[in-house]
Motif scaffolding. Structure first.
Motif, PDB file in Angstrom:
ATOM      1  N   UNK A 193       0.888  -1.311   0.024  1.00 31.47           N
ATOM      2  CA  UNK A 193      -0.095  -0.098  -0.032  1.00 31.47           C
ATOM      3  C   UNK A 193       0.954   1.187   0.187  1.00 31.47           C
ATOM      4  N   UNK A 194       0.772   2.254  -0.777  1.00 36.33           N
ATOM      5  CA  UNK A 194       1.335   3.420  -0.867  1.00 36.33           C
ATOM      6  C   UNK A 194       0.269   4.595  -0.837  1.00 36.33           C
ATOM      7  N   UNK A 195       0.554   5.385   0.387  1.00 38.06           N
ATOM      8  CA  UNK A 195      -0.546   6.546   0.367  1.00 38.06           C
ATOM      9  C   UNK A 195       0.580   7.973  -0.019  1.00 38.06           C
ATOM     10  N   UNK A 196      -0.012   8.539  -1.107  1.00 47.99           N
ATOM     11  CA  UNK A 196       0.927   9.352  -2.041  1.00 47.99           C
ATOM     12  C   UNK A 196       0.024  10.689  -1.894  1.00 47.99           C
ATOM     13  N   UNK A 197       0.631  11.847  -1.950  1.00 52.67           N
ATOM     14  CA  UNK A 197      -0.103  13.101  -2.076  1.00 52.67           C
ATOM     15  C   UNK A 197      -0.275  13.182  -3.503  1.00 52.67           C
ATOM     16  N   UNK A 198      -1.427  13.838  -3.697  1.00 48.45           N
ATOM     17  CA  UNK A 198      -1.995  14.040  -4.857  1.00 48.45           C
ATOM     18  C   UNK A 198      -3.068  15.265  -5.020  1.00 48.45           C
ATOM     19  N   UNK A 199      -2.356  16.474  -4.434  1.00 52.75           N
ATOM     20  CA  UNK A 199      -3.324  17.567  -4.316  1.00 52.75           C
ATOM     21  C   UNK A 199      -3.682  18.090  -5.692  1.00 52.75           C
ATOM     22  N   UNK A 200      -2.873  18.091  -6.658  1.00 53.38           N
ATOM     23  CA  UNK A 200      -3.373  18.823  -7.827  1.00 53.38           C
ATOM     24  C   UNK A 200      -3.584  17.781  -9.071  1.00 53.38           C
ATOM     25  N   UNK A 201      -4.364  18.309 -10.022  1.00 56.26           N
ATOM     26  CA  UNK A 201      -4.626  17.782 -11.367  1.00 56.26           C
ATOM     27  C   UNK A 201      -3.080  18.080 -12.149  1.00 56.26           C
ATOM     28  N   UNK A 202      -2.811  17.351 -13.160  1.00 51.50           N
ATOM     29  CA  UNK A 202      -1.638  17.709 -14.013  1.00 51.50           C
ATOM     30  C   UNK A 202      -1.667  19.072 -14.407  1.00 51.50           C
ATOM     31  N   UNK A 203      -2.724  19.635 -14.634  1.00 51.20           N
ATOM     32  CA  UNK A 203      -2.997  21.047 -15.232  1.00 51.20           C
ATOM     33  C   UNK A 203      -2.908  22.110 -14.300  1.00 51.20           C
ATOM     34  N   UNK A 204      -3.343  21.540 -12.890  1.00 57.73           N
ATOM     35  CA  UNK A 204      -3.066  22.570 -12.050  1.00 57.73           C
ATOM     36  C   UNK A 204      -1.634  22.755 -11.452  1.00 57.73           C
ATOM     37  N   UNK A 205      -1.058  21.479 -11.675  1.00 53.28           N
ATOM     38  CA  UNK A 205       0.432  21.486 -11.269  1.00 53.28           C
ATOM     39  C   UNK A 205       1.329  22.692 -11.832  1.00 53.28           C
ATOM     40  N   UNK A 206       0.792  22.692 -13.180  1.00 51.72           N
ATOM     41  CA  UNK A 206       1.710  23.764 -14.013  1.00 51.72           C
ATOM     42  C   UNK A 206       1.719  25.045 -13.468  1.00 51.72           C
ATOM     43  N   UNK A 207       0.720  25.540 -12.574  1.00 50.66           N
ATOM     44  CA  UNK A 207       0.770  26.985 -12.033  1.00 50.66           C
ATOM     45  C   UNK A 207       1.030  26.934 -10.451  1.00 50.66           C
ATOM     46  N   UNK A 208       1.466  25.867  -9.995  1.00 51.77           N
ATOM     47  CA  UNK A 208       1.668  25.619  -8.622  1.00 51.77           C
ATOM     48  C   UNK A 208       2.942  24.918  -8.336  1.00 51.77           C
ATOM     49  N   UNK A 209       4.211  25.278  -9.279  1.00 52.32           N
ATOM     50  CA  UNK A 209       5.610  24.499  -8.835  1.00 52.32           C
ATOM     51  C   UNK A 209       5.959  25.304  -7.618  1.00 52.32           C
ATOM     52  N   UNK A 210       6.436  24.751  -6.619  1.00 54.70           N
ATOM     53  CA  UNK A 210       7.200  25.186  -5.680  1.00 54.70           C
ATOM     54  C   UNK A 210       6.020  25.321  -4.600  1.00 54.70           C
ATOM     55  N   UNK A 211       4.879  24.735  -4.673  1.00 51.70           N
ATOM     56  CA  UNK A 211       3.988  24.770  -3.693  1.00 51.70           C
ATOM     57  C   UNK A 211       4.205  23.574  -2.770  1.00 51.70           C
ATOM     58  N   UNK A 212       4.765  22.599  -3.031  1.00 49.43           N
ATOM     59  CA  UNK A 212       5.086  21.427  -2.303  1.00 49.43           C
ATOM     60  C   UNK A 212       4.359  20.145  -2.439  1.00 49.43           C
ATOM     61  N   UNK A 213       3.378  20.028  -3.461  1.00 50.25           N
ATOM     62  CA  UNK A 213       2.610  18.730  -3.667  1.00 50.25           C
ATOM     63  C   UNK A 213       2.782  18.298  -5.070  1.00 50.25           C
ATOM     64  N   UNK A 214       2.084  17.283  -5.224  1.00 51.39           N
ATOM     65  CA  UNK A 214       2.270  16.535  -6.421  1.00 51.39           C
ATOM     66  C   UNK A 214       0.774  16.506  -7.139  1.00 51.39           C
ATOM     67  N   UNK A 215       0.696  15.910  -8.361  1.00 54.70           N
ATOM     68  CA  UNK A 215      -0.446  15.466  -9.091  1.00 54.70           C
ATOM     69  C   UNK A 215      -0.591  14.262  -8.904  1.00 54.70           C
ATOM     70  N   UNK A 216      -1.967  13.917  -9.332  1.00 57.87           N
ATOM     71  CA  UNK A 216      -2.360  12.395  -9.326  1.00 57.87           C
ATOM     72  C   UNK A 216      -1.484  11.589 -10.606  1.00 57.87           C
ATOM     73  N   UNK A 217      -1.065  12.258 -11.518  1.00 58.55           N
ATOM     74  CA  UNK A 217      -0.379  11.560 -12.728  1.00 58.55           C
ATOM     75  C   UNK A 217       0.993  11.033 -12.151  1.00 58.55           C
ATOM     76  N   UNK A 218       1.596  12.037 -11.529  1.00 55.01           N
ATOM     77  CA  UNK A 218       2.882  11.811 -10.824  1.00 55.01           C
ATOM     78  C   UNK A 218       2.651  10.737  -9.708  1.00 55.01           C
ATOM     79  N   UNK A 219       1.651  10.739  -8.949  1.00 54.57           N
ATOM     80  CA  UNK A 219       1.641   9.515  -7.904  1.00 54.57           C
ATOM     81  C   UNK A 219       1.507   8.342  -8.703  1.00 54.57           C
TER      82      UNK A 219
END
Length: 276
Positions: free
Chosen positions: A199-225
């Motif tokens: 079991x892996x619990x992984x941060x996925x606060x953003x969509x891939x599109x949201x992540x483009x404008x939130x670099x440096x905010x400290x979170x991942x996209x579901x695609x990265x997870x």
């Protein structure tokens, strides 16, 4: 091993209608063995720890008197529930707070982090007046023996720093990896850290599109997870730290999209249990 979500929201709790299916409380995850009289392990003390504490006190979870509480990091959404954690006021309870890894704080600093938000300006009861028997443990080592197995820590990128934890016990592997930013490329240390997890619990606060404008905010996209889970040969993936602006409809649709890519992928819901 039973893993239970008590808080799945990131950044700030939400209580509006339309946000309850996946939960509005900030991060808190319980690991237990499901046996009467046992100790329990808690990851993070977001607002979800309030309900957990009530259940521990009511004996619904049949705990022993020992509670282990560790932290991915000390941002407010990961500690703000602690003053409302009922076992901390029980004279019969023993709570061991621990942090491992190369930048673990000194014990006095560790206690001060939790005590600060309970100063009289902010809260009517100080940490020293709560009642339970507290111990604080820190070590620069990145692995410790725990309950017949071991816990391993891995530092990853997040403003101020954060750690993931890998619990290996009874032939099972559970990885807790929230508040994580990969950068332009996936962090290879994180992939290796998650290798062959049941079991892996992984941060996925953003969509891939949201992540483009939130670099440096400290979170991942579901695609990265999902990419981490695929590369690390993970059996089950649970996405957490849901953005406070993502309501149930949004998250439900996101989960469907994730499952098209990785069938054993689920968005964490408060109260949800995973049994290994």
């Amino acid at each position: 091993m039973i893993i239970t979500f008590y808080g799945t929201r990131g950044s700030t709790p939400v209580c509006e209608s339309g946000f309850q299916e996946f939960g509005g409380n900030t991060t808190c995850v319980l690991v237990s063995g499901g046996q009467e009289g046992e100790s329990v392990l808690v990851f993070d003390a977001g607002t979800g720890i309030r309900k957990l504490g009530k259940e521990l006190i009511s004996k619904k979870l049949f705990p022993g008197n020992k509670i282990y509480l560790t932290f991915s990091h000390f941002h407010w959404d990961h500690i703000q529930g602690f003053p409302f954690f009922a076992p901390a006021y029980d004279l019969n309870k023993e709570i061991e707070f621990f942090v491992i890894g190369d930048d673990a704080p000194k014990i006095d600093d560790f206690k001060e982090i939790l005590a600060k938000q309970m100063e009289s300006t902010y809260f009517p009861i100080s940490i020293d007046d709560m009642g339970a028997n507290f111990t604080f443990t820190t070590t620069k080592e990145d692995r410790i023996s725990f309950d017949g197995g071991q816990i391993i820590a891995n530092k990853h990128t997040h403003p101020g720093g954060a750690h993931g934890y890998r619990l290996e016990t009874e032939g099972k592997i559970f990885v807790y990896c929230t508040d994580l930013e990969h950068g332009e490329q996936l962090d290879p240390k994180v992939i290796e850290f998650c290798k062959n997890a049941d079991v892996l619990i992984h941060d996925a606060q953003y969509t891939p599109q949201e992540l483009l404008t939130r670099r440096g905010w400290g979170h991942s996209s579901w695609e990265q997870a999902i990419q981490v889970a695929e590369l690390a040969n993970v059996k089950q993936l649970y996405l957490t730290h849901h953005d406070p602006d993502h309501n149930d409809d949004f998250l439900r649709n996101m989960e469907k999209e994730c499952q098209e890519r990785f069938p054993n992928c689920f968005l964490a819901r408060e109260g949800q249990q995973i049994k290994l």
